[in-house]
Design a protein around this motif. Sequence first.
Motif, PDB file in Angstrom:
ATOM      1  N   SER A 137       0.828  -1.201   0.000  1.00  0.00           N
ATOM      2  CA  SER A 137       0.000   0.000   0.000  1.00  0.00           C
ATOM      3  C   SER A 137       0.867   1.258   0.000  1.00  0.00           C
ATOM      4  O   SER A 137       0.634   2.192  -0.766  1.00  0.00           O
ATOM      5  N   GLU A 138       1.902   1.258   0.844  1.00  0.00           N
ATOM      6  CA  GLU A 138       2.789   2.416   0.931  1.00  0.00           C
ATOM      7  C   GLU A 138       3.597   2.588  -0.347  1.00  0.00           C
ATOM      8  O   GLU A 138       3.813   3.718  -0.812  1.00  0.00           O
ATOM      9  N   LYS A 139       4.058   1.468  -0.923  1.00  0.00           N
ATOM     10  CA  LYS A 139       4.906   1.532  -2.114  1.00  0.00           C
ATOM     11  C   LYS A 139       4.173   2.065  -3.339  1.00  0.00           C
ATOM     12  O   LYS A 139       4.808   2.599  -4.254  1.00  0.00           O
ATOM     13  N   VAL A 140       2.882   1.900  -3.401  1.00  0.00           N
ATOM     14  CA  VAL A 140       2.149   2.371  -4.582  1.00  0.00           C
ATOM     15  C   VAL A 140       1.445   3.712  -4.340  1.00  0.00           C
ATOM     16  O   VAL A 140       0.689   4.171  -5.203  1.00  0.00           O
ATOM     17  N   GLY A 141       1.670   4.328  -3.175  1.00  0.00           N
ATOM     18  CA  GLY A 141       1.198   5.697  -2.977  1.00  0.00           C
ATOM     19  C   GLY A 141      -0.064   5.862  -2.153  1.00  0.00           C
ATOM     20  O   GLY A 141      -0.575   6.981  -2.035  1.00  0.00           O
ATOM     21  N   PHE A 142      -0.608   4.774  -1.548  1.00  0.00           N
ATOM     22  CA  PHE A 142      -1.787   4.899  -0.687  1.00  0.00           C
ATOM     23  C   PHE A 142      -1.326   5.127   0.747  1.00  0.00           C
ATOM     24  O   PHE A 142      -0.627   4.283   1.319  1.00  0.00           O
ATOM     25  N   SER A 143      -1.690   6.218   1.336  1.00  0.00           N
ATOM     26  CA  SER A 143      -1.286   6.503   2.716  1.00  0.00           C
ATOM     27  C   SER A 143      -2.220   5.853   3.731  1.00  0.00           C
ATOM     28  O   SER A 143      -1.854   5.669   4.892  1.00  0.00           O
ATOM     29  N   ASN A 144      -3.440   5.460   3.286  1.00  0.00           N
ATOM     30  CA  ASN A 144      -4.436   4.859   4.192  1.00  0.00           C
ATOM     31  C   ASN A 144      -4.675   3.416   3.772  1.00  0.00           C
ATOM     32  O   ASN A 144      -5.117   3.158   2.646  1.00  0.00           O
ATOM     33  N   ILE A 145      -4.404   2.467   4.690  1.00  0.00           N
ATOM     34  CA  ILE A 145      -4.507   1.045   4.356  1.00  0.00           C
ATOM     35  C   ILE A 145      -5.951   0.639   4.065  1.00  0.00           C
ATOM     36  O   ILE A 145      -6.225  -0.171   3.177  1.00  0.00           O
ATOM     37  N   ASP A 146      -6.908   1.218   4.791  1.00  0.00           N
ATOM     38  CA  ASP A 146      -8.313   0.884   4.551  1.00  0.00           C
ATOM     39  C   ASP A 146      -8.768   1.367   3.178  1.00  0.00           C
ATOM     40  O   ASP A 146      -9.493   0.667   2.465  1.00  0.00           O
ATOM     41  N   TYR A 147      -8.321   2.550   2.825  1.00  0.00           N
ATOM     42  CA  TYR A 147      -8.661   3.090   1.501  1.00  0.00           C
ATOM     43  C   TYR A 147      -8.090   2.189   0.408  1.00  0.00           C
ATOM     44  O   TYR A 147      -8.724   1.926  -0.625  1.00  0.00           O
ATOM     45  N   PHE A 148      -6.855   1.702   0.644  1.00  0.00           N
ATOM     46  CA  PHE A 148      -6.220   0.784  -0.317  1.00  0.00           C
ATOM     47  C   PHE A 148      -7.050  -0.489  -0.469  1.00  0.00           C
ATOM     48  O   PHE A 148      -7.297  -0.963  -1.588  1.00  0.00           O
ATOM     49  N   TYR A 149      -7.496  -1.072   0.676  1.00  0.00           N
ATOM     50  CA  TYR A 149      -8.302  -2.293   0.625  1.00  0.00           C
ATOM     51  C   TYR A 149      -9.559  -2.067  -0.223  1.00  0.00           C
ATOM     52  O   TYR A 149      -9.916  -2.888  -1.076  1.00  0.00           O
ATOM     53  N   ASN A 150     -10.245  -0.961   0.034  1.00  0.00           N
ATOM     54  CA  ASN A 150     -11.493  -0.685  -0.676  1.00  0.00           C
ATOM     55  C   ASN A 150     -11.260  -0.502  -2.183  1.00  0.00           C
ATOM     56  O   ASN A 150     -11.991  -1.070  -3.005  1.00  0.00           O
ATOM     57  N   LYS A 151     -10.233   0.293  -2.532  1.00  0.00           N
ATOM     58  CA  LYS A 151      -9.945   0.529  -3.947  1.00  0.00           C
ATOM     59  C   LYS A 151      -9.500  -0.755  -4.651  1.00  0.00           C
ATOM     60  O   LYS A 151      -9.888  -1.022  -5.794  1.00  0.00           O
ATOM     61  N   PHE A 152      -8.714  -1.556  -3.954  1.00  0.00           N
ATOM     62  CA  PHE A 152      -8.216  -2.795  -4.564  1.00  0.00           C
ATOM     63  C   PHE A 152      -9.375  -3.754  -4.850  1.00  0.00           C
ATOM     64  O   PHE A 152      -9.482  -4.323  -5.950  1.00  0.00           O
TER      65      PHE A 152
END
Length: 510
Positions: free
Chosen positions: A474-489
């Motif tokens: 998540s951090e390596k691809v530019g998402f600062s919020n892990i929950d936001y990353f989960y939802n978008k993924f």
Amino acid sequence: MYQLMIIDDEPIVRSGIKDLIPWEDYQFEVCAEGIDGKDGLNKVMEFLPDLVLVDVKMPGMSGIELIQEARKQGFEGKFIILTGYSDFEFAKQAVSLGVRAYLLKPIDEEELMTNVEEVLGELEAKKNREDYFTKSELIARQDVIRRILLPNNGSEELKKDMKLYSLEFKYHCFCCAVISMKNAENMPAPSEECINALTRDMNQIDRIWMDENVVLLCKEYTFLEAAKQLELNIERMEAKHMEIPFVFLGHTVKQWQDIQFSYESARFFWEHRFLYSNQRVITIDMPESVGQITVDRILEQLGNYVDIGDEEGIEHTMYELQQYARISLLKESDIKLLVAHNLILLHSRLLAKYDQKKSEFPSLNQLREQIKNCNSIDSLIHEAIAFCKTMSEIVGGSTSDNIAKRVYAYMEKNFDKDLKLENIAKTFNYNSAYLGKLFKKEMGEGFNNILDSIRIENAKRLLMEQDLKVYQVSEKVGFSNIDYFYNKFKKHVGLSPKEFQKKKPRNEEG
């Protein structure tokens, strides 16, 4: 200067002989004086002069006894006897001992000068003979080493010659270096001063002239050890503002019979010196892989980057092409042909697409001349980059399609950063609202959606290719919020990051 010793028990006689003739004019200098026979013998064996002037009658040991004992101990210098006694027996003994002359006191200046001149002539002739044989032996040794560098099949004749000149080469390893000056076709071969500075602190080195170059045969050095010392010496040469040579090192071999292969690899790199103009010590391990690069992919990227005005992309692509040429060990003519051919194709393609800007395009004749005059791959790549940037400035930003492509390329390269349309608009000198509308019109989706897609595609790649935790991806691809990353993924892929990662193929244990 030759060395002269005076042995006489009378100080006034010794002083008089020193002042009798101008010794320096005859290439002699007084190295010592003996005050009697025993003292004289000790000093003869200590200083080993070229010529000794000795009295016959002295306390403790006569001049004849001194000469006899010196000869027994191996002294080969020349003697002239000075005496106040014209004794026939003395003269006969002197002749038997190889004494050069037997002069009566008081010494006749002319007679002494004549004998000294004759001694000087004999010494010079001996020196010339020794120099000749030393030089002849050196030439012969050099010839044997040249034969070792060339295909030899370990011939019996070569082995005999190696033994004759003490070249048995009982060392653990060897490597060869070819030394050349830059632009060797137009510059003199390395000077003696240059080679001496280059090989400073390096023992067990033979230097051999081969054609226009000097070859170093390094004994008890691996090529990495030799490279380290040569680099250090070149740094010292630079500090003294000396001219810096090219050094091309062959690989390490363990036996003298294989030295030819180390020389062949060093020579091979020398023949491809066009590729290495910005380096000083070129070794077998320099060409490094940069993945599965191909000329077609490199040049396709170049066309895209020129089209969208990505100067960083242009430079990166041209340096990839430079690395490809080095890995492939292309010849100078092939590299120039490759670069010229593809830049002309690029010119033609852009000309067809932007015919209205035809008058602004750089001259192909000038490009050909510039490429022809490049004397290194670095200058060639520099000219190619300058040409591509000029073309990019002419066509870049001409259409909204190009502007969108430029923004998209920027997003693909910087997706791991905190990207915002407002900042990108400033980078490309556009109003953010206008750029957002133009981007959506050309790409079919808005800026944020496309940025999410780029990031999710890279996240999928990382989850499959690397053993990383989800939060790390998540951090390596530019998402600062892990929950936001989960939802978008999950929205883009239909699976959570962990579920997707479980699909990663595992190596079967044997």
